[in-house]
Design a protein around this motif. Structure first.
Motif, PDB file in Angstrom:
ATOM      1  N   THR A   4      25.551  47.499  14.710  1.00 33.37           N
ATOM      2  CA  THR A   4      26.902  47.077  14.339  1.00 33.37           C
ATOM      3  C   THR A   4      26.893  45.602  13.988  1.00 33.37           C
ATOM      4  O   THR A   4      26.253  44.795  14.670  1.00 33.37           O
ATOM      5  CB  THR A   4      27.887  47.329  15.497  1.00 33.37           C
ATOM      6  OG1 THR A   4      28.051  48.738  15.666  1.00 33.37           O
ATOM      7  CG2 THR A   4      29.249  46.709  15.213  1.00 33.37           C
ATOM      8  N   VAL A  54      31.483  48.731  18.687  1.00 33.49           N
ATOM      9  CA  VAL A  54      30.343  48.415  19.553  1.00 33.49           C
ATOM     10  C   VAL A  54      30.089  49.461  20.631  1.00 33.49           C
ATOM     11  O   VAL A  54      29.055  49.417  21.299  1.00 33.49           O
ATOM     12  CB  VAL A  54      30.531  47.040  20.239  1.00 33.49           C
ATOM     13  CG1 VAL A  54      30.740  45.940  19.194  1.00 33.49           C
ATOM     14  CG2 VAL A  54      31.689  47.055  21.230  1.00 33.49           C
ATOM     15  N   VAL A  60      24.181  44.868  18.478  1.00 33.26           N
ATOM     16  CA  VAL A  60      25.364  44.257  17.872  1.00 33.26           C
ATOM     17  C   VAL A  60      24.979  42.866  17.388  1.00 33.26           C
ATOM     18  O   VAL A  60      24.461  42.046  18.160  1.00 33.26           O
ATOM     19  CB  VAL A  60      26.531  44.158  18.872  1.00 33.26           C
ATOM     20  CG1 VAL A  60      27.708  43.412  18.249  1.00 33.26           C
ATOM     21  CG2 VAL A  60      26.952  45.549  19.332  1.00 33.26           C
ATOM     22  N   HIS A  83      32.892  46.679  26.343  1.00 28.81           N
ATOM     23  CA  HIS A  83      32.802  47.984  25.692  1.00 28.81           C
ATOM     24  C   HIS A  83      31.386  48.317  25.220  1.00 28.81           C
ATOM     25  O   HIS A  83      31.130  49.437  24.759  1.00 28.81           O
ATOM     26  CB  HIS A  83      33.761  48.049  24.501  1.00 28.81           C
ATOM     27  CG  HIS A  83      35.210  47.954  24.893  1.00 28.81           C
ATOM     28  ND1 HIS A  83      35.882  48.991  25.480  1.00 28.81           N
ATOM     29  CD2 HIS A  83      36.083  46.918  24.782  1.00 28.81           C
ATOM     30  CE1 HIS A  83      37.131  48.623  25.711  1.00 28.81           C
ATOM     31  NE2 HIS A  83      37.284  47.363  25.308  1.00 28.81           N
ATOM     32  N   MET A  84      30.484  47.346  25.305  1.00 28.74           N
ATOM     33  CA  MET A  84      29.101  47.599  24.895  1.00 28.74           C
ATOM     34  C   MET A  84      28.387  48.406  25.966  1.00 28.74           C
ATOM     35  O   MET A  84      28.619  48.227  27.163  1.00 28.74           O
ATOM     36  CB  MET A  84      28.369  46.269  24.641  1.00 28.74           C
ATOM     37  CG  MET A  84      28.875  45.522  23.413  1.00 28.74           C
ATOM     38  SD  MET A  84      28.031  43.938  23.127  1.00 28.74           S
ATOM     39  CE  MET A  84      26.355  44.516  22.796  1.00 28.74           C
ATOM     40  N   LYS A  85      27.511  49.279  25.516  1.00 34.55           N
ATOM     41  CA  LYS A  85      26.853  50.154  26.483  1.00 34.55           C
ATOM     42  C   LYS A  85      25.704  49.428  27.183  1.00 34.55           C
ATOM     43  O   LYS A  85      25.102  48.501  26.614  1.00 34.55           O
ATOM     44  CB  LYS A  85      26.350  51.423  25.800  1.00 34.55           C
ATOM     45  CG  LYS A  85      25.217  51.247  24.813  1.00 34.55           C
ATOM     46  CD  LYS A  85      24.859  52.597  24.186  1.00 34.55           C
ATOM     47  CE  LYS A  85      23.642  52.473  23.268  1.00 34.55           C
ATOM     48  NZ  LYS A  85      23.295  53.785  22.658  1.00 34.55           N
ATOM     49  N   SER A  88      22.073  47.751  25.796  1.00 35.73           N
ATOM     50  CA  SER A  88      22.158  47.384  24.388  1.00 35.73           C
ATOM     51  C   SER A  88      21.860  45.891  24.256  1.00 35.73           C
ATOM     52  O   SER A  88      21.704  45.186  25.254  1.00 35.73           O
ATOM     53  CB  SER A  88      23.535  47.715  23.820  1.00 35.73           C
ATOM     54  OG  SER A  88      24.546  47.031  24.538  1.00 35.73           O
ATOM     55  N   TRP A  90      22.897  42.171  22.196  1.00 32.91           N
ATOM     56  CA  TRP A  90      23.836  41.392  21.380  1.00 32.91           C
ATOM     57  C   TRP A  90      23.086  40.180  20.837  1.00 32.91           C
ATOM     58  O   TRP A  90      22.588  39.351  21.592  1.00 32.91           O
ATOM     59  CB  TRP A  90      25.022  40.973  22.242  1.00 32.91           C
ATOM     60  CG  TRP A  90      25.954  39.964  21.639  1.00 32.91           C
ATOM     61  CD1 TRP A  90      26.146  39.687  20.314  1.00 32.91           C
ATOM     62  CD2 TRP A  90      26.831  39.080  22.356  1.00 32.91           C
ATOM     63  NE1 TRP A  90      27.088  38.695  20.163  1.00 32.91           N
ATOM     64  CE2 TRP A  90      27.525  38.316  21.392  1.00 32.91           C
ATOM     65  CE3 TRP A  90      27.108  38.885  23.718  1.00 32.91           C
ATOM     66  CZ2 TRP A  90      28.463  37.348  21.754  1.00 32.91           C
ATOM     67  CZ3 TRP A  90      28.040  37.925  24.067  1.00 32.91           C
ATOM     68  CH2 TRP A  90      28.713  37.169  23.100  1.00 32.91           C
ATOM     69  N   VAL A 113      23.864  43.910  29.393  1.00 37.84           N
ATOM     70  CA  VAL A 113      23.541  43.753  27.974  1.00 37.84           C
ATOM     71  C   VAL A 113      22.576  42.583  27.801  1.00 37.84           C
ATOM     72  O   VAL A 113      22.719  41.548  28.455  1.00 37.84           O
ATOM     73  CB  VAL A 113      24.828  43.500  27.153  1.00 37.84           C
ATOM     74  CG1 VAL A 113      24.510  43.147  25.709  1.00 37.84           C
ATOM     75  CG2 VAL A 113      25.755  44.715  27.224  1.00 37.84           C
TER      76      VAL A 113
END
Length: 286
Positions: A4, A54, A60, A83-85, A88, A90, A113
């Motif tokens: 994303t 996201v 992301v 909201h990010m799993k 993941s 960033w 994250v």
């Protein structure tokens, strides 16, 4: 891997476009949805909200205007970091100060994250041509899983080892860029005042070894007195503020940078914020 991209300003548009042109499947989000339409045509999935963009992303990438924009989008009470799993990643390509990047890394860690600061060197032409340089706040091993993606948008990835150090180097680079633009403008001013032809100065000075090479890309702006936006003046002002604030926090002062910052503040107040940062020349000669 679901990817994303958040933030479709001048730089983000070009970076996301290059990912799509290289066949990367991409979900995009921007507050002004119309900026996503050209990417939809190229095959991007346009998310209707940042949270949905996201929610199931493995990676992301963000390219936002500065610390306040990143804070509001990701870290605030209504931010999307929550909201990010878990597990993941960033990657923030925004230009922010190093302390902000370290705070972002801490917040991301609490959410499970991984965070990497990866600001870039280059403006609109370099973004469009995919020749950006990424300054990443992690090790070579840490960026390795994502390096091929970054190289779809740029030509060089430079690891700095730890979170925040990529942002630190970007502050150094942009401070030098802003100062060099003012120095070049003042050299043109002096030469003109001494009755040296302005066009001669614009053609000759950028070729000399004492001059920052990028100035050759700004001579048409000065010659035509038009300043199409490749790197907004307001963003340069923001970067100079970040640099001087970072140094003053140690109880020290960057005298030249403070002076240059004041000149850019004057240009912004004169209505040149949205023009290219080379419009500082027009302000200084007005």
């Amino acid at each position: 891997m679901k990817i994303t991209f958040i933030g479709l300003g001048i730089m983000g548009q070009a970076m996301a476009t290059n990912l799509l042109k290289n066949g990367t499947s991409l979900t995009v989000y921007n507050r002004s949805i119309e900026k996503a339409e050209s990417l939809r045509i190229l095959g991007a999935t346009v998310a209707e909200s940042a949270a949905k963009a996201v929610a199931d992303a493995d990676l992301v990438i963000s390219m936002l205007a500065g610390p306040s924009a990143v804070d509001q989008m990701f870290l605030s009470e209504s931010g999307i970091l929550k909201h990010m799993k878990p597990h993941s990643t960033w990657i923030d390509c925004s230009t922010v100060d190093s302390e902000f990047s370290r705070s972002s890394a801490t917040a991301a860690q609490k959410s499970g994250v991984s965070f990497i600061d990866a600001p870039v060197a280059g403006s609109k032409p370099q973004a469009e041509a995919a020749v950006l340089s990424f300054f990443v706040g992690t090790t070579a091993e840490g960026i390795a899983p994502f390096e091929s993606l970054l190289l779809q948008m740029g030509q060089k990835v430079i690891p700095f080892g730890t979170a925040g150090q990529g942002s630190s180097f970007k502050m150094v680079v942009n401070m030098l860029l802003g100062q060099s633009m003012v120095i070049f403008s003042e050299a043109i001013q002096l030469g003109t005042a001494l009755n040296i032809d302005t066009e001669f100065l614009l053609k000759t000075l950028p070729k000399l070894p004492v001059t920052a090479p990028f100035t050759a890309l700004k001579t048409d702006n000065i010659s035509n007195n038009t300043y199409p936006t490749h790197f907004p003046l307001e963003h340069m002002l923001k970067d100079l503020r970040l640099a001087t604030q970072a140094y003053s926090s140690a109880g020290k002062r960057l005298a030249v940078a403070e002076t240059v910052k004041a000149q850019f503040e004057g240009a912004a107040e004169a209505g040149r914020s949205r023009q290219d940062f080379s419009a500082i020349h027009a302000y200084l000669t007005s």
